[in-house]
Design an enzyme around this catalytic site. Structure first.
Site, PDB file in Angstrom:
ATOM      1  N   PHE A  35       0.848  -1.190   0.000  1.00 30.64           N
ATOM      2  CA  PHE A  35       0.000   0.000   0.000  1.00 30.64           C
ATOM      3  C   PHE A  35       0.877   1.230   0.000  1.00 30.64           C
ATOM      4  O   PHE A  35       2.057   1.153   0.360  1.00 30.64           O
ATOM      5  CB  PHE A  35      -0.888  -0.004   1.255  1.00 30.64           C
ATOM      6  CG  PHE A  35      -2.361   0.086   0.949  1.00 30.64           C
ATOM      7  CD1 PHE A  35      -2.975  -0.862   0.156  1.00 30.64           C
ATOM      8  CD2 PHE A  35      -3.134   1.127   1.479  1.00 30.64           C
ATOM      9  CE1 PHE A  35      -4.344  -0.790  -0.104  1.00 30.64           C
ATOM     10  CE2 PHE A  35      -4.503   1.205   1.224  1.00 30.64           C
ATOM     11  CZ  PHE A  35      -5.105   0.245   0.434  1.00 30.64           C
TER      12      PHE A  35
ATOM     13  N   GLN B 242      -7.632  14.834   3.956  1.00 31.14           N
ATOM     14  CA  GLN B 242      -7.073  13.944   2.941  1.00 31.14           C
ATOM     15  C   GLN B 242      -8.026  13.783   1.766  1.00 31.14           C
ATOM     16  O   GLN B 242      -9.174  13.392   1.943  1.00 31.14           O
ATOM     17  CB  GLN B 242      -6.794  12.569   3.543  1.00 31.14           C
ATOM     18  CG  GLN B 242      -6.193  11.614   2.530  1.00 31.14           C
ATOM     19  CD  GLN B 242      -5.687  10.343   3.182  1.00 31.14           C
ATOM     20  OE1 GLN B 242      -6.450   9.481   3.570  1.00 31.14           O
ATOM     21  NE2 GLN B 242      -4.369  10.244   3.337  1.00 31.14           N
TER      22      GLN B 242
ATOM     23  N   HIS C 220      -8.578  11.531  -1.188  1.00 29.82           N
ATOM     24  CA  HIS C 220      -8.137  10.240  -1.709  1.00 29.82           C
ATOM     25  C   HIS C 220      -7.918  10.423  -3.207  1.00 29.82           C
ATOM     26  O   HIS C 220      -8.764  10.989  -3.887  1.00 29.82           O
ATOM     27  CB  HIS C 220      -9.196   9.168  -1.435  1.00 29.82           C
ATOM     28  CG  HIS C 220      -8.697   7.774  -1.622  1.00 29.82           C
ATOM     29  ND1 HIS C 220      -8.417   7.250  -2.850  1.00 29.82           N
ATOM     30  CD2 HIS C 220      -8.403   6.794  -0.727  1.00 29.82           C
ATOM     31  CE1 HIS C 220      -7.972   6.006  -2.703  1.00 29.82           C
ATOM     32  NE2 HIS C 220      -7.960   5.705  -1.423  1.00 29.82           N
TER      33      HIS C 220
ATOM     34  N   LEU D 192     -15.428   5.812  -3.490  1.00 28.57           N
ATOM     35  CA  LEU D 192     -14.032   5.398  -3.387  1.00 28.57           C
ATOM     36  C   LEU D 192     -13.655   4.267  -4.342  1.00 28.57           C
ATOM     37  O   LEU D 192     -14.394   3.319  -4.536  1.00 28.57           O
ATOM     38  CB  LEU D 192     -13.786   4.934  -1.952  1.00 28.57           C
ATOM     39  CG  LEU D 192     -12.337   4.656  -1.587  1.00 28.57           C
ATOM     40  CD1 LEU D 192     -11.525   5.931  -1.676  1.00 28.57           C
ATOM     41  CD2 LEU D 192     -12.262   4.073  -0.201  1.00 28.57           C
TER      42      LEU D 192
ATOM     43  N   GLU E  51      -7.355   1.954  -2.805  1.00 30.36           N
ATOM     44  CA  GLU E  51      -5.927   2.009  -3.083  1.00 30.36           C
ATOM     45  C   GLU E  51      -5.381   0.610  -3.388  1.00 30.36           C
ATOM     46  O   GLU E  51      -4.334   0.458  -4.006  1.00 30.36           O
ATOM     47  CB  GLU E  51      -5.210   2.595  -1.851  1.00 30.36           C
ATOM     48  CG  GLU E  51      -3.756   2.908  -2.074  1.00 30.36           C
ATOM     49  CD  GLU E  51      -3.192   3.811  -0.972  1.00 30.36           C
ATOM     50  OE1 GLU E  51      -3.964   4.582  -0.389  1.00 30.36           O
ATOM     51  OE2 GLU E  51      -1.988   3.720  -0.710  1.00 30.36           O
TER      52      GLU E  51
ATOM     53  N   ARG F 297      -0.785   9.265  -0.370  1.00 30.91           N
ATOM     54  CA  ARG F 297      -2.026   9.740  -0.978  1.00 30.91           C
ATOM     55  C   ARG F 297      -1.975  11.219  -1.346  1.00 30.91           C
ATOM     56  O   ARG F 297      -2.527  11.633  -2.360  1.00 30.91           O
ATOM     57  CB  ARG F 297      -3.189   9.500  -0.022  1.00 30.91           C
ATOM     58  CG  ARG F 297      -3.541   8.043   0.049  1.00 30.91           C
ATOM     59  CD  ARG F 297      -4.683   7.795   0.993  1.00 30.91           C
ATOM     60  NE  ARG F 297      -5.056   6.381   0.923  1.00 30.91           N
ATOM     61  CZ  ARG F 297      -5.925   5.806   1.725  1.00 30.91           C
ATOM     62  NH1 ARG F 297      -6.512   6.505   2.684  1.00 30.91           N
ATOM     63  NH2 ARG F 297      -6.222   4.537   1.598  1.00 30.91           N
TER      64      ARG F 297
ATOM     65  N   HIS G 103     -11.810  12.392   1.578  1.00 30.18           N
ATOM     66  CA  HIS G 103     -11.850  11.043   2.112  1.00 30.18           C
ATOM     67  C   HIS G 103     -11.712  10.967   3.623  1.00 30.18           C
ATOM     68  O   HIS G 103     -12.344  10.149   4.276  1.00 30.18           O
ATOM     69  CB  HIS G 103     -10.719  10.253   1.452  1.00 30.18           C
ATOM     70  CG  HIS G 103     -10.676   8.814   1.829  1.00 30.18           C
ATOM     71  ND1 HIS G 103     -11.751   7.984   1.656  1.00 30.18           N
ATOM     72  CD2 HIS G 103      -9.686   8.037   2.356  1.00 30.18           C
ATOM     73  CE1 HIS G 103     -11.430   6.757   2.063  1.00 30.18           C
ATOM     74  NE2 HIS G 103     -10.197   6.765   2.500  1.00 30.18           N
TER      75      HIS G 103
ATOM     76  N   ARG H  13      -2.386  10.803   6.252  1.00 35.82           N
ATOM     77  CA  ARG H  13      -2.542   9.437   6.742  1.00 35.82           C
ATOM     78  C   ARG H  13      -2.163   8.431   5.660  1.00 35.82           C
ATOM     79  O   ARG H  13      -2.510   8.609   4.497  1.00 35.82           O
ATOM     80  CB  ARG H  13      -3.995   9.195   7.159  1.00 35.82           C
ATOM     81  CG  ARG H  13      -4.281   7.766   7.579  1.00 35.82           C
ATOM     82  CD  ARG H  13      -5.693   7.602   8.062  1.00 35.82           C
ATOM     83  NE  ARG H  13      -6.679   7.707   7.005  1.00 35.82           N
ATOM     84  CZ  ARG H  13      -7.007   6.713   6.171  1.00 35.82           C
ATOM     85  NH1 ARG H  13      -6.395   5.544   6.251  1.00 35.82           N
ATOM     86  NH2 ARG H  13      -7.938   6.890   5.247  1.00 35.82           N
TER      87      ARG H  13
END
Lengths: 247, 607, 260
Positions: free
Chosen positions: B121, B234, B236, B250, B253, B315, B380, B415
């Site tokens: 990730f 954030q 995304h 969404l 990821e 991100r 997000h 994050r």
């Protein structure tokens, strides 16, 4: 822009409630839930509807669209011919709260009565993908309760007193087939779960938005486990002689 | 005065997502009486939307992983603005919390050795995300839900808390209403744990559900707690952009974790261009190396000597890159970029990313095994939130605790994917313990003040009395415009100032919102109250953003494009001061030397 | 959530808000089964034109000749496949919908035909008589035996005058057995018995073997409905073909070997 006509049930009981007709402009890729949101924003802010994720992951926006139980966030407007009315109404099987919202508390009560996951104290937590593929299918359930709504045992015969419904048969199957679970829920499945009430007419599978093969993969295998323990004289005899199999 | 029902618990948990459920389970296991309030039905919380996985340094897939690397990745991802102690606890306790989930019945995907499988990730040095296909959040919440209901926790479903009640400076309870019929409810409690999630509904394009109206942020703010780092929102990088109805939903990821490639409309793999100098060495140098990494991943090899593809940058980077590509005219027809996984075996894609496959198939008529997806940034997550003590999750208000997205500090300025689910269970558990310890130490039970209840009821009743008032939905639209235009991904002094002025006007209009109909399940009425929370959190975001004169993590200032090291040791804090929002800069806690050394000795990640 | 408003009264039989032609599927099923049952009953009682040359109609196989039995020998054997299919999980679904209207289709009001009278509360397969459906596994054992005879017949259908002979009939016989096998070994009970009953597929070598078997059966089980219909038609067609030749309406085309 294309316009759709929605007939939405409005009211807090079925005697006085009625369908109200709304005209809603249709955008590309619009779903029924978008249309309900449009009504809330532009016409009647107090239209009651449950929704959360709008991506078919939370299972909140269950309703009956043209008589079919469905998630409103997954039901595309372009699925319907443009000159027809789209009728949206609450789940029939549960008591009405208001408009498209029903009281589904019964489901949560049923869930509490299922014996929870019971692993052995000394389990080493090594298990393999092939052991859990079945269980993972059942755990895809998003608890939209469409299967509970469509199941005729609950819907037509209202046997909520004796039958836990497809959702909780799926949950039980997920526990019973877990490679490390040690509890036995078969007897309670027969006596309290009412698995015999299911006559496998498969409507639960037809409406499942997660494509869980509820009948073939969960209910029928459980029914056969019940047969092993309670209806098959040879199996029962073998079990008497050799003792219960170690789970 | 209107009637209300009364419930009494030692601890009241507000919010039944991952953090709230975990906190409730922990507290109830310690023998205290716990009430759990959820705004929706149980099990529907936004946690179900988490797809990719839970970050925990189990080292099942890559034996080089350990908590120190996870800690370092988290701090670097947060641009060192994190509360170091939270990041440390998080990295240390996440593996244990994941194993605990498994013992409660969670069924994670397995490695060939029969252990929990982990995937790559963004921002994580090693493959670290424990997952169940792309529905990890659902697995987490269902596991906790089923654990919780057998533990005697009283669950109050479809109930909204509108006010935290206090006895002097201490928490004494909460007041709210049931959505079903609008009846009022008083919860008497010695301690309250807020686990209400984020603020996404303040933005039009968001992956968040309607519940995310910043309730916990606003309740805590009103109760006297302070909110930190609210400027860090954030976006995304990959949300759906087409069709309009699904804009913002969404796209996990995990698509990139499984090898998804980002390209612009010219077919260029643009992410190589956008890697920041500081971390460039951690990523593949060119397409050839990225391809080799992928081949190793697809073949199921546990370790790979190659570096990960640039799409797995953090991100904030990827979101800015996509935004820039689109703005400079290299976007797709619908204003996004292409995310391509279709070059892989179709069956593998369906197996690894089943819900993405269905999501695109059913909502956008796109078969992701055949054609690329169109994606663009979507609001997000908010890194900022209620300031808490790292070890106990207690806020500065005695008896008030916070965990999960509504708390702040853990993630710093950005994050990492997968760190939110682990955040929920690690700090949910901590908050449960912290609250129990607090109630044990508390002497006499705090008293409920009738006047606070009267205030709360009046606030709820008043929208029905303004028959020629404003439809709250109209104000939400205005709020979306303001936040999208002036407080978006890229920010500027004059925009932020305009935004704040407009928010002030909106606050005035808010005093005129009206509700029609009755109190029976009336979303219009509910929105009247939720809107207040949205306004408080939006103002906190805008004011904090204006005050941070640098770019750091998710906060990008066009007028201050560089990260300013001198600003890297202070948090932005907002709190309530009468009717105005007070903004302060407070120093970061100092990291002990042994942890600092982890950064100094940072060996190349793939040595 | 403790407030309960008037629960919806049970849906009235056959009432629905569905707008599609929901009755089409149960109607087709009812007609399909009906035609087969009429044909099979007629053929079973006809007691003629079931055997010629190397061919023995599947309705009469295995042929049991008992001196004291005055009726068609088909009746001595047909109850096995009939019982197997009547208790089959797919057929149950199909006829509960098409004939018992319990329910006729999803979201369409059903009738309480299974409680046997409208006055009784619905009990489904939990009480007599439908609890008998649980003998499905025993019907499977018998059906496998009968299938063995049919395969034996299919092999005999390729031999004439001690020589290999393939006629159109031989091909029909073999195809029929293949379809019947696909149906029989895709049975839900078979799937349970070979491996589905296990909780852990990796815990022993036996379990691993059972897992492979279970996976194979699952492939057929996923299309159980398809095989149920294909094999139903193939049995009828095979029988009909035998009747056509036996009654000299047509003659069997020989492809390989000596003519009939």
């Amino acid at each position: 822009m294309r316009e759709a006509t929605l007939k939405v049930f409005r009211g807090t009981d079925y005697e006085t409630g009625e369908f109200k007709t709304y005209k809603v402009p249709v955008e590309d890729g619009m779903v029924v839930l978008d249309a309900i949101h449009y009504i809330q924003k532009e016409i009647d802010p107090d239209v009651a509807v449950r929704w959360n994720c709008k991506a078919a992951k939370c299972g909140s926006c269950s309703a009956e669209v043209n008589g079919k139980p469905a998630l409103m966030c997954k039901t595309r407007m372009d699925h319907f011919a443009s000159d027809t009315e789209i009728q949206v109404q609450p789940l029939k099987t549960f008591p009405l709260v208001k408009d498209l919202v029903t009281n589904v508390a019964w489901n949560y009560e049923v869930n509490k009565k299922i014996t929870p996951f019971t692993p052995a104290k000394d389990a080493d937590w090594t298990f393999f993908q092939e052991d859990i593929e079945r269980v993972q299918e059942f755990r895809k359930c998003i608890e939209c309760f469409l299967c509970q709504d469509v199941c005729h045992v609950l819907r037509d015969h209202n046997r909520k007193d004796a039958f836990i419904g497809p959702r909780f048969l799926v949950r039980t199957a997920g526990l019973e087939m877990h490679p490390l679970d040690k509890a036995n829920r078969i007897e309670s499945l027969k006596d309290h779960g009412g698995i015999g009430f299911c006559n496998i007419t498969k409507c639960c599978t037809e409406v499942c938005p997660e494509d869980i093969h509820i009948t073939d993969n969960a209910i029928i295998p459980l029914k056969e486990r019940v047969v092993d323990e309670f209806y098959d004289p040879v199996m029962m005899l073998l079990k008497k002689i050799f003792g219960k199999k170690q789970k | 005065m209107a009637n209300y029902e009364i419930h009494e618990h030692d601890i009241l948990v507000i919010g039944a997502g991952g953090a709230g459920l975990r906190a409730a389970i922990e507290a109830s296991a310690k023998g205290v009486s716990v009430g759990l309030v959820c705004k929706s039905l149980l099990g529907k919380a936004h946690t179900v939307m988490a797809e990719g996985g839970i970050a925990a340094a189990l080292a099942n897939v890559d034996s080089r992983d350990n908590w120190e690397v996870h800690f370092r990745d988290t701090m670097i991802g947060g641009k060192m603005l994190n509360n170091w102690r939270m990041a440390q606890i998080h990295a240390q306790e996440a593996p244990e919390c994941v194993r605990e989930l498994e013992q409660w019945g969670a069924v994670f995907d397995r490695t060939k050795e029969g252990k929990i499988l982990q995937r790559a990730f963004g921002g994580h040095t090693y493959k670290r995300l424990c997952h169940v296909g792309d529905r990890t959040g659902l697995e987490l919440i269902r596991t906790l839900q089923d654990k919780g209901v057998h533990q005697g926790i009283d669950v109050y479903m479809e109930c909204t808390v509108t006010k935290i009640l206090k006895d002097g400076d201490k928490v004494s309870g909460a007041f709210g209403y049931f959505r079903e019929d609008g009846r009022y409810v008083l919860f008497k409690a010695k301690a309250i744990i807020l686990a209400t999630g984020g603020v996404g509904r303040s933005y039009l394009v968001t992956s968040n559900s309607w519940e995310y109206t910043g309730d916990g942020h606003a309740l805590a703010y009103d109760a006297g707690a302070d909110l930190i780092d609210m400027e860090f929102v954030q976006f995304h990088p990959t949300g759906m952009v087409w069709p309009p109805g699904v804009r913002g939903i969404l796209v996990t990821e995990a698509v990139r974790g499984e090898g998804g490639i980002l390209r612009n409309s010219k077919g260029e793999r643009f992410m190589f261009k956008y890697l920041p100098e500081a971390t460039r060495a951690d990523y593949a140098a060119d397409e050839t190396e990225a391809k080799k990494w992928l081949e190793d991943t697809l073949s199921g090899r546990l370790k790979t000597e190659y570096k990960r593809p640039p799409e797995l940058s953090t991100r904030d980077n990827v979101a800015r890159a996509i935004y820039t590509e689109v703005k400079e005219g290299r976007g797709t027809e619908h204003g996004g970029v292409y995310l391509d996984i279709s070059y892989q075996n179709a069956e593998r894609v369906k197996k690894k990313l089943p819900s993405m496959y269905h999501q695109f198939k059913e909502l956008a008529d796109v078969d992701i095994t055949q054609t690329p997806m169109e994606v663009g940034p979507t609001m997000h997550y908010i890194m900022g939130g209620i300031r808490v003590n790292a070890d106990t999750a207690e806020t500065r208000v005695p008896g008030l605790f916070a965990a999960g997205e509504c708390s702040g500090g853990m993630h710093g300025s950005n994050r990492l994917g997968g760190n939110s689910l682990s955040d929920l269970i690690v700090f949910g558990r901590r908050a449960g313990r912290g609250a129990v310890d607090y109630t044990h130490k508390l002497g006499s039970a705090p008293q409920i003040s009738e006047s606070q209840i009267t205030e709360a009821i009046e606030e709820l009743e008043i929208p029905f009395k303004r028959q020629d008032g404003i439809n709250p939905n109209d104000l939400v639209k205005e709020l979306h415009t303001i936040m999208g235009t002036y407080v978006g991904i890229f920010r500027e002094e004059k925009d932020l100032q305009t935004g704040i002025e407009k928010l002030e006007e909106l606050k005035k209009k808010f005093k005129l919102v009206k509700a029609n109909g009755t109190k029976v399940f009336n979303p219009g009425w509910h929105l009247c109250r939720d809107l207040k929370n949205m306004l408080i959190s939006s103002e906190a975001i805008a004011r904090s953003a204006l005050s941070r004169k640098e770019s750091r993590g998710a906060h990008s200032r066009l007028d201050y494009p560089k990260t300013d090291d001198s600003l890297g040791n202070e948090n932005t804090s907002v709190s309530k001061d009468g009717e105005t929002m007070k903004l302060e800069k407070t120093p970061l806690n100092k990291m002990p030397d042994d942890l600092k050394e982890l950064f100094a000795k940072k060996e190349p990640a793939h040595a | 959530m403790n407030q309960t408003k008037s629960a919806l009264a049970p849906q009235k039989p056959l009432s629905t808000e569905r707008r599609d032609i929901w009755w089409l599927e149960p109607a087709l099923v009812a007609i399909g089964f009906g035609l087969f049952i009429i044909y099979a009953t007629w053929r079973a009682f006809e007691n003629n034109f079931y055997e010629i040359g190397p061919y023995l109609s599947p309705f009469y196989s295995p042929k049991i000749v008992l001196d004291w039995w005055k009726f068609s020998p088909a009746l001595l054997i047909l109850w096995v496949p009939a019982g197997f299919r009547a208790t089959c999980y797919y057929y149950r679904k199909a006829y509960y919908r098409a004939y018992f209207l319990s329910p006729p289709a999803c979201g369409v009001g059903g009738i309480n035909a299974l409680g046997l009278s409208q006055g009784k509360k619905y009990c489904g397969e939990s009480t007599f008589p439908l609890v008998i459906q649980n003998i499905h596994r025993y019907m499977l054992y018998l059906a496998i035996a009968v299938l063995g005879f049919l395969w034996y017949d299919a092999i005999l259908a390729c031999i004439w005058q001690n020589q290999l002979r393939i006629g159109v009939g031989s091909i029909i016989f073999i195809a029929n057995c293949l379809f019947l096998s696909a149906y029989t070994f895709g049975c839900h009970v078979f799937r349970h018995l070979v491996g589905g009953k296990l909780d852990c597929f990796s815990c022993s070598q036996t379990a691993k073997t059972q897992f492979s078997l279970w996976e194979a059966v699952t492939k057929f089980n996923e299309h159980h409905m398809f095989w149920a219909w294909v094999s139903l038609f193939s049995v009828a067609i095979t029988d009909f073909y035998v009747r056509l030749i036996a009654s000299h309406s047509i003659s069997d085309l020989t492809l390989i070997g000596p003519p009939l």
